[in-house]
Design an enzyme around this catalytic site. Structure first.
Site, mmCIF file in Angstrom:
data_model
loop_
_atom_site.group_PDB
_atom_site.id
_atom_site.type_symbol
_atom_site.label_atom_id
_atom_site.label_comp_id
_atom_site.label_asym_id
_atom_site.label_seq_id
_atom_site.Cartn_x
_atom_site.Cartn_y
_atom_site.Cartn_z
ATOM 1 N N ARG A 25 -63.429 69.531 6.439
ATOM 2 C CA ARG A 25 -63.232 70.423 6.523
ATOM 3 C C ARG A 25 -61.583 70.860 5.648
ATOM 4 O O ARG A 25 -61.449 70.098 4.773
ATOM 5 C CB ARG A 25 -61.794 69.877 7.540
ATOM 6 N N SER A 72 -63.770 67.386 23.940
ATOM 7 C CA SER A 72 -63.324 68.770 23.584
ATOM 8 C C SER A 72 -64.423 69.922 24.436
ATOM 9 O O SER A 72 -64.809 70.238 24.720
ATOM 10 C CB SER A 72 -61.952 68.469 22.853
ATOM 11 N N ASP A 131 -56.740 70.465 25.824
ATOM 12 C CA ASP A 131 -56.165 70.548 25.963
ATOM 13 C C ASP A 131 -55.691 72.385 24.171
ATOM 14 O O ASP A 131 -54.209 72.203 24.372
ATOM 15 C CB ASP A 131 -55.883 69.005 25.374
ATOM 16 N N GLU A 186 -50.495 71.237 15.994
ATOM 17 C CA GLU A 186 -51.738 70.596 14.667
ATOM 18 C C GLU A 186 -52.857 73.049 14.388
ATOM 19 O O GLU A 186 -52.830 73.275 15.627
ATOM 20 C CB GLU A 186 -53.277 69.884 15.692
#
Ligand code: G1P
Ligand code: ZN
Length: 546
Positions: free
Chosen positions: A499, A115, A284, A366
């Site tokens: 996070r 990614s 993406d 998201e």
């Protein structure tokens, strides 16, 4: 082509457990003899021999992509697959891979990507398995793959030469066909079927629409050039950093305010185009920005939902919408306004798969710059940009005024994510464990002037197959509607990342103009206090704020 099937003896490697989005490790780890092969064989072992029909293979073109593609072709042949669909030179963006699986009725696909993580010999590589609907495999399947990796003692591979995949063509290997496809053309055609390309073309011709799309030297360059420039007529040069490079130009192809700085700078000038956008390594993710106006991913999702009738794909209405748990509740308020069903899932696109397959939702998103519809089973960066262009065209409004409309109608979720990177794994686990232990007595207490309303560990029960996923992040809710969420990243390749997601809801339309980072600052401090961040990790501030 002559070839022999060889059985290679091997031993399990530790830690081949797929994370939030497949198996991600340093390239050096993947370069170890048998490492990739063990994982690929473990995937193939979960597919019954009768089901070994068509497989899709491709990746974001990062370093090691070419070698991995050839290895997979050799193993597919040895394991009895009838056909492999592969992109030219092994390049396929993640949403395009999902589309190819669906279009060619494949049993699934192996998508090679890490990614937005940097690429190159010393950086990251990744592989994930997507199922027949094009969705990242659900946990039941990834667990079975992991179990296979722990017990594996041999794999099958052909000794054939490398297959020439530099052109769209069909290669007959006697027992298996390799079909090399122009995935850019396939994907462009898909987008054409979902949007009104004639209208968009006119929008570009009249000057109402203009764009700067930063492909960040990653896989979407050719797709973006084909769609925005060649098909829709955006000015040449509208797509920047368009040539995919194996190391993504040494950059960090993560479309956020930190890493897409070149785009943000362009969008802050007077001469900025109407829309600025960027995508990540595998295409993406997406970032949306107007002139000097960054649209947070949670808000982008809410704007698309609110204006979905401007998007031909949704002209007959939206079945429902879904967001990952840490994503802001802006979407929920839009859903309430429009009387749409709204679902809350754990982090990771795979959790949307069942809802999409069952027709319960048609738009998902998201906070991590991911948005998509029901046309594929992955998030889709270029698709999100086309949604924005369609909405801008129909409404004749700028991103900034669309954002204002959203806040006027449904209030604003001030939102920020604080990442604490490079934390030792043990310490990160301890922080989450201690925080979890403190939850039962938290409700009803006051932290820095805010009353805690409730606190829990998010657990998800899939409404389609009733599967349960526990331990999906710690949530602390406050009386004033604010929320803090903590979870550990599942996509890193070495140390841990904590996070922290901050959300403050403002319902007064007159109070929606603050800077998001400023508006969530106090919550960030509360999060540090609640988690004993400094005492347990030694960190006094986040390493990345998005
Ligand atoms: C991150 C994002 C998540 C996204 C995933 C893959 O996972 O937070 O939303 O689906 O990357 O792009 P994490 O590292 O947080 O586990
Ligand atoms: Zn990605």
């Amino acid at each position: 082509m002559d070839n022999q099937i060889v059985t290679i003896q091997t031993q399990p490697f530790e830690g081949q457990k797929p994370g939030t989005s497949g198996l991600r490790k340093k390239v050096k780890v993947f370069q170890q003899p048998h490492y990739l092969e063990n994982f690929v064989q473990s995937v193939m072992n979960t597919i019954s021999v009768e089901d070994r029909t068509t497989l899709v293979v491709g990746g974001d073109g990062r370093f090691h992509n070419d070698i991995a593609v050839q290895t997979i072709l050799k193993m597919a042949l040895a394991n009895g697959f009838k056909k492999v669909i592969v992109g030219i030179n092994g390049l396929v963006s993640t949403p395009a891979a999902s589309h190819l699986i669906r279009k060619y009725n494949a049993i699934g696909g192996l998508v090679l990507s890490a990614s937005h993580n940097p690429a190159g010999p010393n950086e990251d590589f990744g592989i994930k398995f997507n199922n027949a609907s094009g969705s990242p495999a659900p946990e039941g399947v990834t667990n079975a793959i992991f179990e296979n990796t722990q017990a594996i003692n041999e794999y099958l591979i052909s000794d054939m030469d490398a297959v020439d995949i530099s052109d769209a063509q069909e290669i007959d290997l006697n027992d298996m066909v390799v079909q090399v496809v122009d995935s850019v053309a396939d994907y462009t055609e898909l987008m054409q079927s979902l949007f009104d390309f004639d209208a968009l073309k006119q929008g570009f011709a009249s000057g109402q629409l203009s764009i700067c799309f930063d492909a960040m030297h990653a896989v979407t360059g050719p797709y973006a050039k084909s769609i925005f420039e060649a098909t829709l007529g955006a000015a040449e040069g509208s797509v920047i950093n368009a040539a995919p490079l194996t190391d993504f130009g040494g950059g960090h192809p993560d479309p956020n305010l930190v890493h897409a700085k070149e785009l943000i700078d362009i969008m802050s000038q007077d001469s900025a185009p109407a829309l600025g956008a960027a995508s990540d390594g595998d295409g993406d993710r997406n970032l949306i920005t107007g002139k000097g106006c960054f649209v947070s991913p949670s808000d982008s999702l809410a704007v698309i939902a609110l204006n979905h009738r401007a998007i031909p794909q949704f002209k007959n209405g939206l079945a429902g919408v879904a967001r990952s748990m840490p994503t802001s509740t802006a979407l929920d308020r839009v859903a309430q306004t429009l009387s749409l069903d709204c679902y809350e899932t754990p982090t990771g696109w795979k959790f949307f798969g069942n809802l999409l397959d069952a027709g319960k939702v048609a738009l998902c998103g998201e906070e991590s710059f991911g948005t998509s519809g029901d046309h594929v089973r992955e998030k889709d960066g270029i698709w999100a940009v086309l949604c924005w262009l369609s909405i801008m065209l129909e409404s004749n409004k700028s991103p900034e005024s669309l954002l204002r409309d959203l806040w006027q109608q449904t209030g604003r979720s001030y939102y920020c994510r604080h990442d604490y990177e490079g934390v030792e794994g043990d310490k990160a686990n301890q922080l989450l464990a201690e925080l979890t232990d403190s939850l039962p007595t938290l409700a009803g207490t006051e932290v820095s002037g805010l009353m805690v309303k409730a606190a829990d560990v998010f657990s998800y029960s899939d409404p389609v197959d009733d599967s349960v996923s526990n331990n999906q992040g710690v949530r602390v809710f406050f009386e004033n509607g604010s929320r803090v969420v903590f979870r550990l990243s599942g996509t890193g390749t070495d140390s841990a990342t904590i996070r922290v997601y901050l959300e403050r809801v403002e319902n007064d339309p007159q109070q929606c103009d603050e800077d998001a980072q400023e508006a969530t600052k106090a919550l960030g401090e509360i999060a540090k206090q609640l988690s004993k961040m400094e005492a347990l990790t030694g960190m006094t501030a986040p390493t990345v704020i998005t």
